[in-house]
Design a protein around this motif. Structure first.
Motif, PDB file in Angstrom:
ATOM      1  N   ASN A   3      -8.302   3.856  -1.083  1.00  0.00           N
ATOM      2  CA  ASN A   3      -8.375   4.721  -2.402  1.00  0.00           C
ATOM      3  C   ASN A   3      -9.869   4.889  -2.791  1.00  0.00           C
ATOM      4  O   ASN A   3      -9.966   5.698  -3.628  1.00  0.00           O
ATOM      5  N   ASN A  34      -4.861  -0.115  -2.106  1.00  0.00           N
ATOM      6  CA  ASN A  34      -5.189   0.800  -1.227  1.00  0.00           C
ATOM      7  C   ASN A  34      -6.403   0.765  -0.768  1.00  0.00           C
ATOM      8  O   ASN A  34      -7.136   1.226  -1.285  1.00  0.00           O
ATOM      9  N   THR A  37       1.129  -5.173   5.194  1.00  0.00           N
ATOM     10  CA  THR A  37      -0.113  -4.879   5.845  1.00  0.00           C
ATOM     11  C   THR A  37      -0.352  -5.592   7.017  1.00  0.00           C
ATOM     12  O   THR A  37       0.291  -6.612   7.235  1.00  0.00           O
ATOM     13  N   GLU A  92       0.811  -1.311  -0.099  1.00  0.00           N
ATOM     14  CA  GLU A  92      -0.065  -0.030   0.167  1.00  0.00           C
ATOM     15  C   GLU A  92       0.883   1.404   0.132  1.00  0.00           C
ATOM     16  O   GLU A  92       1.719   1.320   0.941  1.00  0.00           O
ATOM     17  N   ASN A  93       0.388   2.146  -0.916  1.00  0.00           N
ATOM     18  CA  ASN A  93       1.127   3.585  -0.886  1.00  0.00           C
ATOM     19  C   ASN A  93       0.082   4.647  -1.166  1.00  0.00           C
ATOM     20  O   ASN A  93      -0.960   4.526  -1.906  1.00  0.00           O
ATOM     21  N   PRO A  94       0.368   5.603  -0.344  1.00  0.00           N
ATOM     22  CA  PRO A  94      -0.905   6.658  -0.664  1.00  0.00           C
ATOM     23  C   PRO A  94      -0.204   7.652  -1.690  1.00  0.00           C
ATOM     24  O   PRO A  94      -0.352   8.965  -1.520  1.00  0.00           O
TER      25      PRO A  94
END
Length: 608
Positions: free
Chosen positions: A443, A440, A561, A383-385
């Motif tokens: 998202n 994500n 995660t 996961e990446n923002p």
């Protein structure tokens, strides 16, 4: 005198501290007020942990030479070492005032502020230090540490971007600091690499061994973690803090061996490290749940969230105010009216767009991601923002853009897509001829921006019984403070879930993206059938590799995660209906969840 000073410095550098002290005292007998000799004597005393004696000398030097910033800096270091943080800060500020271009004083001030948990001020001080000396590895590592404490992972990335070019560090303390910060920002494989290198030179360093054992567990190297943890416990000079850390790790390993009773025994015996150790109560709640003691579990989680809220107040107080929303949303909202004003732009087609896996956290998104990543034609990442970052870029340019995305033109969208793919390339090495899977969960809050950039993208929405989702979230300690705040109570979580899902459904209504709903209960009930359904939606040919996703996940170096220990197992039904064990606690929140229970067709009666 110059030769004498050189001899003393060489002795200190060679570790001959007692000899250096004797030489200092002999020389001071002839010149008792010599500044350089007094500084070297104080250094010798510091290295012997004779801090009150060193502090007396440095206090005199600061008093006698009040315009010398180095004396104030050295005095502050010793004051901080003995725990007098208030006076230490005054000394550092004096040093900064006298020599504002010296980055070392600002690093020391930043470290002190970190210890006082004034994270934002620490971040500012340490970023100022880096601005003064961009080549300072020490300053960059500590600035990254402060960024992590402030939830600024993008800032931490920026500080540590060149870290591989620093190697070899030739400084064990600095290498350990770097490994610690990499763990904080979730780069566990990289931290493991540094710690294993460190262990070759310092095989008896217990702090590093504990950190490495923890990294092994997070990387699913359970046998290595067990061996290393046991070696620490059996060491004569292990400290109480280290023993407690290892006990918690051993409890985790015992739980992963399906022995929750043994894990609970360890945790109840060792107890928390201190009054603020919320991680202990999250772990205790988990093992109580696994042993079927729902009431003890809920009590532990209640304490865990209370303690975590106190800690998170230091980095993100705005999420914990009485009038804070259930779940903070940083994403811009797009109304139907605004959407209809969007100009038609050239954009990638479906096969050149990412596949987005979304859903409220703990709905099964990681399971879906690992299934898709097992397919040779797809490639996923942790996961990446990314869309938070793209939003920040627009906000810095002109905050009004986020109020109405229709102002974005072809060039703007092209540049944003280019930046998105650049960030992806910094996280994973893209394989040619593969489609990107961007998983994500939240998202789903960024549907508007994603649809502006990738209007032909396909989405898989993970859906699971809302009560099971909320219970699972309540049992987690999330790194993001906004999500941690939302998890503070079942009631707040229920509101967060409903509001997030309702906003998604409203935007889907007018964006009309290509969405497939993957219901967790259906996935585990007939896994092959659901795999075939997903493959058909994504227009994949041979989906057989997805059936053995658990083996593929076990071969990964790291899964970033909370469900990293679950997705290496085959699909099972263990998580279904778990909320029924906590029904008494859920009765007050069922009315809040009713709209989504009805929408997704989930019953709330007791299972027969």
């Amino acid at each position: 005198m110059t030769n004498t000073l050189s001899t003393i410095v060489e002795a200190i550098q060679a570790g001959q501290v007692l000899q250096a002290e004797q030489q200092c005292r002999m020389a001071l007998a002839e010149v008792p007020d010599d500044e350089n000799l007094l500084v070297l004597l104080a250094t010798c005393l510091q290295q012997q942990q004779r801090l009150p004696e060193a502090m007396a000398i440095l206090a005199d030097l600061a008093r006698l030479h009040p315009l010398n910033s180095v004396h104030w800096l050295n005095y502050g270091v010793v004051l901080a070492s003995v725990g007098d943080l208030g006076e230490a800060e005054k000394a550092y500020l004096k040093a900064i005032h006298l020599d504002p271009r010296n980055p070392i004083s600002r690093v020391r001030q930043g470290l002190l502020l970190l210890e006082r948990r004034d994270y934002l001020a620490a971040r500012n001080a340490l970023l100022d230090a880096v601005a003064l000396d961009k080549s300072s590895v020490w300053a960059r590592i500590q600035a990254a540490r402060a960024c992590c404490a402030c939830q600024d992972l993008g800032g931490a990335d920026e500080m540590l971007k060149p870290w591989r070019s620093w190697l070899p560090l030739n400084n064990d303390a600095l290498q350990l600091d770097l490994a610690q910060v990499l763990v904080l920002k979730g780069d566990v494989p990289e931290a493991t690499e540094l710690l294993e290198d460190f262990a070759v030179r310092q095989p008896g360093h217990l702090e590093a061994k504990v950190l490495l054992a923890t990294a092994y567990e997070r990387s699913n190297r359970l046998a290595d973690a067990q061996t290393l943890a046991e070696s620490v416990v059996n060491t004569a000079d292990v400290t109480d803090v280290q023993r407690n850390e290892v006990d918690h790790l051993l409890a985790t390993l015992m739980l992963r061996r399906k022995d929750p009773k043994g894990a609970r025994d360890i945790l109840e015996r060792c107890g928390p490290q201190g009054d603020d150790d919320y991680a202990h109560f999250f772990a205790l709640g988990t093992v109580c749940d696994k042993t079927g003691d729902a009431e003890a579990a809920m009590q532990a989680f209640k304490v865990a969230h209370r303690l975590e809220a106190v800690e998170r107040h230091f980095d993100s107080p705005e999420f914990f105010t009485p009038d804070a929303p259930a779940l903070h949303v940083a994403a811009p909202r797009v109304s139907a009216e605004q959407y209809h004003r969007w100009p038609q732009l050239i954009a990638p087609d479906t096969k050149d767009s990412p596949i987005f896996v979304v859903g409220f956290p703990r709905s099964g998104t990681t399971l879906l991601e690992q299934m898709l990543d097992a397919h040779p034609g797809l490639q996923s990442m942790d996961e990446n923002p990314f869309f938070n970052t793209l939003s920040d870029v627009l906000r810095r340019h002109d905050p009004r853009i986020l109020e109405d995305l229709s102002v974005l033109r072809q060039y703007d969208c092209d540049e944003l897509r280019k930046l998105y793919h650049t960030m992806v390339g910094e996280r994973i090495e893209r394989r040619p001829d593969t489609r990107l899977v961007d998983k994500n969960p939240l998202n789903m809050q960024w549907l508007g921006m994603i649809h502006r950039l990738f209007p032909a993208a396909k989405y898989i929405l993970a859906v699971r019984h809302p009560c099971d989702v909320i219970l699972s979230c309540y049992m987690q300690s999330f790194r993001a403070s906004s999500l941690a705040a939302a998890c503070g109570s079942l009631e707040r979580l229920a509101h967060a879930y409903v509001e997030t899902m309702q906003n998604w459904l409203a935007e889907v209504e007018y964006f009309k993206p290509a969405v497939m709903v993957s219901r967790y209960e259906d996935l585990v009930a007939n896994f092959p059938q659901q795999v075939a359904r997903i493959a058909s939606f994504l227009e994949l040919d041979d989906a057989s590799a997805m059936l053995s996703f658990d083996q593929h996940a076990r071969n990964k170096a790291f899964i970033g995660t909370p469900s990293y220990s679950q997705v290496i197992e085959p699909v099972n039904r263990k998580g279904l209906g778990r909320w029924q064990n906590y029904r008494r606690h859920f009765e007050p929140v069922l009315p809040i969840l009713e709209p989504m229970l009805q929408h997704w067709g989930y019953a709330t009666e007791v299972a027969s």
